[in-house]
Each structure stands twice: as structure tokens, then as C-alpha cells.
Design an enzyme around this catalytic site. Structure first.
Site, PDB file in Angstrom:
ATOM      1  N   GLY A  16       0.837  -1.191   0.000  1.00 19.25           N
ATOM      2  CA  GLY A  16       0.000   0.000   0.000  1.00 19.25           C
ATOM      3  C   GLY A  16       0.869   1.236   0.000  1.00 19.25           C
ATOM      4  O   GLY A  16       0.534   2.264   0.606  1.00 19.25           O
ATOM      5  N   TYR A 160     -12.955  -4.344   9.730  1.00 23.24           N
ATOM      6  CA  TYR A 160     -11.701  -3.604   9.822  1.00 23.24           C
ATOM      7  C   TYR A 160     -11.068  -3.783  11.201  1.00 23.24           C
ATOM      8  O   TYR A 160      -9.873  -4.067  11.330  1.00 23.24           O
ATOM      9  CB  TYR A 160     -11.971  -2.122   9.548  1.00 23.24           C
ATOM     10  CG  TYR A 160     -10.750  -1.257   9.513  1.00 23.24           C
ATOM     11  CD1 TYR A 160      -9.875  -1.277   8.432  1.00 23.24           C
ATOM     12  CD2 TYR A 160     -10.460  -0.382  10.566  1.00 23.24           C
ATOM     13  CE1 TYR A 160      -8.754  -0.471   8.394  1.00 23.24           C
ATOM     14  CE2 TYR A 160      -9.343   0.429  10.539  1.00 23.24           C
ATOM     15  CZ  TYR A 160      -8.496   0.383   9.452  1.00 23.24           C
ATOM     16  OH  TYR A 160      -7.375   1.179   9.424  1.00 23.24           O
ATOM     17  N   ALA A 162     -11.558  -6.197  13.360  1.00 23.28           N
ATOM     18  CA  ALA A 162     -11.112  -7.582  13.537  1.00 23.28           C
ATOM     19  C   ALA A 162      -9.793  -7.816  12.817  1.00 23.28           C
ATOM     20  O   ALA A 162      -8.893  -8.490  13.336  1.00 23.28           O
ATOM     21  CB  ALA A 162     -12.183  -8.544  13.024  1.00 23.28           C
TER      22      ALA A 162
END
Length: 250
Positions: A16, A160, A162
């Protein structure tokens, strides 16, 4: 930013790594003299924007389209790195992450699975092959970008939260496994950071979030990148198996 972290010449992989916080991390590593392999899923325009903004370091920046949730593709990526990184990879930053918000009662199973696959399984796959690479040289730095959602939970963000809690569990277990090989593993947990994710929120929602921050401002991607650089330094050798919060006091 003048080099100060003793990581010049090291090879870093940032998932990312071409937008938002990831782009700031890639840029900061380049400024410190690293060779950076910035991974992105499919936003070619974002990758091109990073290349343009880091043109002064173009000879040390490489961008790669890769779905980190695809274990086979991740294995191929690391295999292809081997011949071009004869001294190995010293730094991995697991920053790739997505959100598909919905309350649990209405969440689509496919959305739940995709968030877990990218955020958590992607961190596992990238870390797996990074560890195999680093263990040969008995040195490495792995940093996972997690979130306060991991321990606070936010309405509509169960998948998200979790996935981010799972990242922290993965980090703690991996830290125990690789400590003897002089590989450190840590998390950085950014709070409300002024990126495109905040820009997409309604003004009233942003105002409510701001009330939660004792420092009374949102953080910058560069401030998160600074925390990552610190953990990647050889001088951070005794910071291991922990989560560094960059939240303004939340």
C-alpha cells in the site's frame, strides 16, 4: 528530512506504498537513502503520482502491482526480488489495508472476507516470505500499520477492527518466533490522520472525530512515517513485539 536513522542503502518493501500513509512512508524511506519497492493493488495513477513526487530518488524507487491477499502472487513477488536484492530485504512495512464498512447485521460475507484477506492475510503472506528472506541474513525490521480500532472498535467497522486486532496478534506471535534471528516485529497504530480517508467524510463527522483527539488536530502522514522510520532503525533493536500509537492521545 536529513538522514538520521542509519538505514541508507537498505532495501525496503512497503505494501500500500503509493498513496496516503504508505506514500509518506515510501517517500521518507527514500529520503533516508533506502531502495524502496512500493507495492500497490491496482491504482496505477497513484503509483505514477508517487514516482513523480519522488523523481529525485527515481533510481531507488520501484513500484509493483500486487494483490497481497493472493499467496501465490506474493510468493512470486518475493522470488522475483531475490536476484535484484543480493543482500536481501531489511525492511518490510505492511501498510496495505481496505475498509468496507457496514454494521454486522447487514454486512455482506464477501466484504467481510475481502477486508480480512487484504488486511490480515496479506500481512501474514508478506511477513512469511520476508522472514524467510531476513532469517538468512540474521537481521530485519517488520512493521505493521494497525489501528486503534483493534482495541476500541468503531460502529460499522467490525471487519476492519477484527483485521487490525488480528494484525496485532500476528505481530506478537511472530515477534517471539524471530527474535533470535535479530528480526524485530512491531506495529504502528495511527489515529485520525489527514489523508484521503478523512477527506471523504462529511464535515460534521470530521468535527466529531476531532473532539476525540486531546491534541485537537488530526495527524499527518509524515508523522506516522517518522514513527515507522524510528522502528526500522538499527538503533531500535530492543523495541520488539509492541504497538506504537500515533494518535494524538486518543
Amino acid at each position: 528530512m536529513s538522514p538520521q536513522f542509519d538505514i541508507g542503502g537498505q532495501v525496503a518493501v512497503v505494501t500500500g506504498g503509493t498513496r496516503g500513509i504508505g506514500a509518506a512512508i515510501s517517500s521518507a524511506l527514500l529520503e533516508e537513502g533506502c531502495i524502496v519497492h512500493a507495492v500497490y493493488q491496482g491504482n496505477a495513477a497513484g503509483a505514477q503520482s508517487l514516482r513523480e513526487s519522488c523523481a529525485a530518488h527515481s533510481e531507488r524507487l520501484f513500484t509493483h502491482a500486487l494483490d497481497v491477499a493472493n499467496h501465490t502472487a506474493v510468493e512470486s513477488f518475493w522470488s522475483e526480488l531475490e536476484p535484484v536484492t543480493p543482500n536481501g530485504v531489511q525492511i518490510l512495512v505492511n501498510n496495505a489495508g481496505i475498509r468496507r464498512d457496514a454494521i454486522v447485521g447487514t454486512m455482506k460475507p464477501d466484504d467481510w472476507q475481502r477486508v480480512i484477506d487484504v488486511n490480515l492475510t496479506g500481512s501474514f503472506a508478506m511477513s512469511k516470505f520476508a522472514v524467510l528472506n531476513m532469517m538468512q541474513r540474521r537481521y530485519g525490521r517488520i512493521v505493521m500499520i494497525t489501528s486503534p480500532a483493534a482495541h476500541q472498535g468503531f460502529q460499522g467497522q467490525a471487519a476492519y477492527a477484527a483485521s487490525k486486532a488480528g494484525q496485532q496478534g500476528l505481530m506478537r506471535s511472530l515477534a517471539r518466533e524471530v527474535a533470535k534471528r535479530k528480526i524485530t516485529v512491531n506495529c504502528v497504530s495511527p489515529g485520525f490522520i489527514d489523508t484521503e480517508l478523512l477527506a471523504d467524510l462529511a464535515p460534521e463527522q470530521k468535527a466529531e472525530y476531532l473532539k476525540l483527539v486531546p491534541l485537537n488536530r488530526f495527524g499527518t502522514a509524515q508523522e506516522v512515517a517518522y514513527a515507522v522510520l524510528m522502528l526500522c532503525s538499527p538503533r531500535a533493536a530492543y523495541i520488539h513485539g509492541t504497538t506504537l500509537e500515533v494518535t494524538g492521545g486518543i
